[in-house]
Scaffold this motif. Structure first.
Motif, PDB file in Angstrom:
ATOM      1  N   TYR A  42       0.858  -1.189   0.000  1.00 42.38           N
ATOM      2  CA  TYR A  42       0.000   0.000   0.000  1.00 42.38           C
ATOM      3  C   TYR A  42       0.891   1.235   0.000  1.00 42.38           C
ATOM      4  CZ  TYR A  42      -3.255  -3.630   1.278  1.00 42.38           C
ATOM      5  OH  TYR A  42      -3.991  -4.783   1.275  1.00 42.38           O
ATOM      6  N   SER A  43       0.332   2.306  -0.514  1.00 44.60           N
ATOM      7  CA  SER A  43       1.081   3.562  -0.581  1.00 44.60           C
ATOM      8  C   SER A  43       1.346   4.078   0.841  1.00 44.60           C
ATOM      9  CB  SER A  43       0.261   4.555  -1.387  1.00 44.60           C
ATOM     10  OG  SER A  43       0.623   5.859  -1.069  1.00 44.60           O
ATOM     11  N   LEU A  44       2.463   4.795   1.016  1.00 45.07           N
ATOM     12  CA  LEU A  44       2.817   5.413   2.305  1.00 45.07           C
ATOM     13  C   LEU A  44       1.672   6.252   2.851  1.00 45.07           C
ATOM     14  CD1 LEU A  44       6.443   6.893   2.223  1.00 45.07           C
ATOM     15  CD2 LEU A  44       5.500   5.234   3.844  1.00 45.07           C
ATOM     16  N   SER A  45       0.901   6.862   1.953  1.00 41.32           N
ATOM     17  CA  SER A  45      -0.182   7.750   2.381  1.00 41.32           C
ATOM     18  C   SER A  45      -1.301   6.997   3.109  1.00 41.32           C
ATOM     19  CB  SER A  45      -0.754   8.490   1.162  1.00 41.32           C
ATOM     20  OG  SER A  45      -1.329   7.539   0.271  1.00 41.32           O
ATOM     21  N   HIS A  46      -1.282   5.671   3.069  1.00 38.22           N
ATOM     22  CA  HIS A  46      -2.262   4.875   3.813  1.00 38.22           C
ATOM     23  C   HIS A  46      -1.975   4.847   5.317  1.00 38.22           C
ATOM     24  CE1 HIS A  46      -4.542   2.302   0.718  1.00 38.22           C
ATOM     25  NE2 HIS A  46      -3.971   3.280   0.049  1.00 38.22           N
ATOM     26  N   TYR A  47      -0.786   5.268   5.711  1.00 31.40           N
ATOM     27  CA  TYR A  47      -0.379   5.122   7.113  1.00 31.40           C
ATOM     28  C   TYR A  47      -0.189   6.494   7.754  1.00 31.40           C
ATOM     29  CZ  TYR A  47       0.569   0.554   5.091  1.00 31.40           C
ATOM     30  OH  TYR A  47       0.445  -0.630   4.413  1.00 31.40           O
ATOM     31  N   ASN A  48      -0.394   6.540   9.086  1.00 31.50           N
ATOM     32  CA  ASN A  48      -0.122   7.754   9.850  1.00 31.50           C
ATOM     33  C   ASN A  48       1.200   7.583  10.585  1.00 31.50           C
ATOM     34  OD1 ASN A  48      -2.681   8.900   9.212  1.00 31.50           O
ATOM     35  ND2 ASN A  48      -3.589   7.474  10.705  1.00 31.50           N
ATOM     36  N   PHE A  49       2.004   8.610  10.591  1.00 33.47           N
ATOM     37  CA  PHE A  49       3.304   8.547  11.252  1.00 33.47           C
ATOM     38  C   PHE A  49       3.403   9.629  12.319  1.00 33.47           C
ATOM     39  CE2 PHE A  49       3.784   6.717   7.063  1.00 33.47           C
ATOM     40  CZ  PHE A  49       4.447   5.529   7.353  1.00 33.47           C
ATOM     41  N   GLY A  50       3.803   9.229  13.506  1.00 31.64           N
ATOM     42  CA  GLY A  50       4.009  10.176  14.583  1.00 31.64           C
ATOM     43  C   GLY A  50       5.352   9.932  15.244  1.00 31.64           C
ATOM     44  N   ALA A  51       5.641  10.732  16.287  1.00 30.28           N
ATOM     45  CA  ALA A  51       6.911  10.587  17.003  1.00 30.28           C
ATOM     46  C   ALA A  51       6.639  10.197  18.450  1.00 30.28           C
ATOM     47  CB  ALA A  51       7.698  11.886  16.947  1.00 30.28           C
ATOM     48  N   LYS A  52       7.557   9.467  19.044  1.00 28.89           N
ATOM     49  CA  LYS A  52       7.481   9.163  20.471  1.00 28.89           C
ATOM     50  C   LYS A  52       8.850   9.373  21.092  1.00 28.89           C
ATOM     51  CE  LYS A  52       7.788   4.122  19.693  1.00 28.89           C
ATOM     52  NZ  LYS A  52       7.055   2.840  19.787  1.00 28.89           N
ATOM     53  N   GLU A  53       8.944   9.129  22.404  1.00 30.40           N
ATOM     54  CA  GLU A  53      10.181   9.452  23.130  1.00 30.40           C
ATOM     55  C   GLU A  53      11.407   8.724  22.547  1.00 30.40           C
ATOM     56  OE1 GLU A  53       8.453   5.777  24.988  1.00 30.40           O
ATOM     57  OE2 GLU A  53       7.681   7.627  24.093  1.00 30.40           O
ATOM     58  N   THR A  54      12.528   9.396  22.616  1.00 28.43           N
ATOM     59  CA  THR A  54      13.810   8.849  22.146  1.00 28.43           C
ATOM     60  C   THR A  54      14.094   7.494  22.774  1.00 28.43           C
ATOM     61  OG1 THR A  54      14.855  10.952  21.602  1.00 28.43           O
ATOM     62  CG2 THR A  54      16.312   9.225  22.425  1.00 28.43           C
ATOM     63  N   LYS A  55      14.577   6.560  21.951  1.00 34.42           N
ATOM     64  CA  LYS A  55      15.088   5.276  22.463  1.00 34.42           C
ATOM     65  C   LYS A  55      16.600   5.374  22.451  1.00 34.42           C
ATOM     66  CE  LYS A  55      11.844   1.570  21.917  1.00 34.42           C
ATOM     67  NZ  LYS A  55      11.267   2.050  23.169  1.00 34.42           N
ATOM     68  N   VAL A  56      17.192   5.455  23.626  1.00 37.39           N
ATOM     69  CA  VAL A  56      18.645   5.630  23.689  1.00 37.39           C
ATOM     70  C   VAL A  56      19.319   4.365  23.156  1.00 37.39           C
ATOM     71  CG1 VAL A  56      20.611   6.105  25.194  1.00 37.39           C
ATOM     72  CG2 VAL A  56      18.397   7.185  25.647  1.00 37.39           C
TER      73      VAL A  56
END
Lengths: 196, 196
Positions: B7-21
């Motif tokens: 599926y195209s990338l536009s099918h998914y939502n992308f967010g950010a979460k806390e840094t993984k050291v």
């Protein structure tokens, strides 16, 4: 995890049969013939077998050597409309089978190993069809061939059958080309059972 | 022929979460920790996911980028005795899953793509365990992850998620290393269905 049983080379008998003349005597002749057939029949589909044995409990690939320099997998071009599995059996019998029909192995064609594409009438092949290429000129499909624990092979006199260890193929596109040198990665997903 | 729906990338939502050291701050530190854990727990088993999307009807691989230079597949080290599939699901959730538990995808782990071996406490890995190595130090297993037609991802702030086209990876060990650069060959046996 798919399993492949590997038997020592000593389990098999090897003989020679009449020379199979190479259809192309030069690289340009090869691409000229590819183009000529493409214009009549469309994209060439060729098949090749990944046949493995073990030596010292280590997997080795069977390769045919031509003229002491060039190596290839046993296989060849399908007839128009021919089934890949049936075509590969036909080609294996032609390249490796004994002349005595009743000794010809019951070839067990297994998992698809890789599919390569030739976008143009040139030597370059890729493991994906480039996005802008609507009419690839050749598709080459590799299948795992599960050998039984014994059998007879006969190799055309102008060819030599080699058993080449995985570590010799790996990362060695310079010697074996991309199709053969990447087989170790492609078959790493199999579990190899060593039989003595 | 196994099928993967893309599926195209536009099918998914992308967010950010806390840094993984990152646990290791240098390459020597990484091998020192590998050795330390090996002495306690034996061979490391690590798992990684091959997650694919399409752009312009062409397959792209999802990669995590660290510090603008180094790319890796989502995955990580299994706990002692942990099942490969369950461990990969845990690692995918940790690296890519949203913080909201009910949004975490139902990861569909599919076919084994490749299995790599690290014979020594060194960077070199091979798609077969060398014959003389009785105690490899790490085994890394790659699995196809079948994405559904939509979903939510959250990526640690210090990482960047990239969709890299097959032609960029192919024959590019210099940039991506042998494990990632040989994925195009390993997945050439799949049929990719492009969905818009």
């Amino acid at each position: 995890m798919p399993i492949v049983n590997l038997y020592s080379l000593s389990h098999y008998n090897f003989g020679a049969k009449e020379t199979k003349v190479e259809k192309d005597t030069s690289v340009p002749a090869r691409f000229a013939r590819l183009r000529q057939i493409y214009e009549k029949e469309g994209m060439r589909i060729s098949v090749a077998g990944v046949l493995l044995v073990q030596e010292h409990n280590y997997p080795h690939l069977l390769l045919l050597e031509i003229g002491g320099t060039f190596n290839k997998l046993p296989g060849g071009r399908l007839k128009p409309g021919e089934n890949e599995i049936e075509g590969l059996k036909r080609k294996l019998t032609s390249k490796l089978g004994p002349r005595l029909q009743n000794l010809v192995p019951n070839w067990k064609i297994g998992e698809c190993v890789a599919r390569w594409w030739r976008p143009n009438f040139e030597k370059f092949m890729y493991p994906h069809c480039p996005a802008h290429i609507k009419k690839p000129k050749e598709c080459r499909v590799l299948y795992m061939v599960h050998l039984s624990d014994s059998g007879d092979f006969e190799v055309p006199e102008n060819l030599k059958l080699l058993a080449v260890p995985m570590f010799e193929l790996y990362d060695n596109a310079q010697r074996y080309g991309p199709v053969i040198s990447s087989i170790p990665e492609q078959i790493s997903r199999f579990e190899f059972r060593m039989n003595n």
